[in-house]
Scaffold this active site. Sequence first.
Site, PDB file in Angstrom:
ATOM      1  N   CYS A  27      11.229  26.088   7.805  1.00  0.00           N
ATOM      2  CA  CYS A  27      11.259  27.559   7.884  1.00  0.00           C
ATOM      3  C   CYS A  27      11.904  28.178   6.638  1.00  0.00           C
ATOM      4  O   CYS A  27      11.357  28.076   5.553  1.00  0.00           O
ATOM      5  CB  CYS A  27      11.921  28.016   9.175  1.00  0.00           C
ATOM      6  SG  CYS A  27      11.512  29.745   9.581  1.00  0.00           S
ATOM      7  N   HIS A  30       8.940  26.079  13.262  1.00  0.00           N
ATOM      8  CA  HIS A  30      10.073  25.374  13.875  1.00  0.00           C
ATOM      9  C   HIS A  30       9.571  24.352  14.887  1.00  0.00           C
ATOM     10  O   HIS A  30       9.797  24.498  16.096  1.00  0.00           O
ATOM     11  CB  HIS A  30      11.008  26.370  14.566  1.00  0.00           C
ATOM     12  CG  HIS A  30      11.919  27.098  13.635  1.00  0.00           C
ATOM     13  ND1 HIS A  30      12.992  26.490  13.007  1.00  0.00           N
ATOM     14  CD2 HIS A  30      11.919  28.391  13.210  1.00  0.00           C
ATOM     15  CE1 HIS A  30      13.624  27.375  12.255  1.00  0.00           C
ATOM     16  NE2 HIS A  30      12.989  28.535  12.358  1.00  0.00           N
ATOM     17  N   GLU A  87      10.798  21.695  15.564  1.00  0.00           N
ATOM     18  CA  GLU A  87      11.953  21.048  16.198  1.00  0.00           C
ATOM     19  C   GLU A  87      12.516  21.838  17.378  1.00  0.00           C
ATOM     20  O   GLU A  87      13.374  21.322  18.112  1.00  0.00           O
ATOM     21  CB  GLU A  87      13.060  20.827  15.154  1.00  0.00           C
ATOM     22  CG  GLU A  87      13.962  22.007  14.860  1.00  0.00           C
ATOM     23  CD  GLU A  87      13.338  23.090  13.989  1.00  0.00           C
ATOM     24  OE1 GLU A  87      14.022  24.090  13.704  1.00  0.00           O
ATOM     25  OE2 GLU A  87      12.157  22.947  13.584  1.00  0.00           O
TER      26      GLU A  87
END
EC number: 2.3.1.31
Length: 301
Positions: free
Chosen positions: A142, A235, A237
């Site tokens: 990001c 994102h 994750e």
Amino acid sequence: MPIKIPDNLPAAKTLNEENIFFMDEDRAYHQDIRPLNIVIVNLMPTKIVTETQILRLIGNSPLQVNPTFIHTQTHKSQNTSKEHLIKFYETFEEIKNNKFDGMIVTGAPVETLSFENVDYWEELCRIFDWSVTNVTSTIHICWGAQAGLYHHYGIPKYELHEKLFGVFKHNLTERNIKLTRGFDDEFYAPHSRHTYVKREDIKKNPSLKILAESDEAGAYIVASENGKNIFVMGHAEYDGDTLNLEYIRDKNQGMNIKIPKNYFKDNDPEKGPMVTWRGHANLLFSNWLNYYVYQETPFEL
């Protein structure tokens, strides 16, 4: 990949509950395996949450990973205790004479600032420069991706008219690339940002390739030709409830925030989120670790 984590790291409890394989330092020491040394530059304010998210993704393969967390000295953390940083983190000055198999640079909630106005920008630039000779491959996330593209390639970021917020469909633009092996033709990933990088700026640079993109979210995965630098604009994750927590936070602060797109069941916050990106996230990080770190790193660092 069993990850070797320090005793008493808060993430250990969560990872154990999720059946993620990790080892304490004593057990790892007695295994005759050279671990992959991964340095994680954690720029997020919620450092403990981010630790768990990253460790979850690098902890699912038969090799051993030894993570080293670092924080920036030129920024005082408001959300993480000094005791936690002292116990579980290093600084760049403490690790700069070491070499690492891989590096992960997280996002940060500073995207509306110009890069030069971020208080730790000069320190981060030193880390980026150091990584050229001391790290086999780096994955940027990001804002970390935008920062890396700006520093290494001079590619600027631009402000969006409104926050890009939700889970978006992506398509592969390059298919014969190791990083995207096993990816579905269409896959999903979360985004939560106020800025973006223009596709045309990336395409102007012959050293970069856009590997995946979205009609709504733009360029998603960008890689340097040699695979040394990977830039992920979203994102992958994120936990299942991260966007929901951000939505509640912004709403409680009186911000004019729309519900995250394509996230809640039937677009109804009362029905809760539906996770559609977990498989993609695991494949992205396992491919990076295998093909760009493990297969490329010199055995002796």
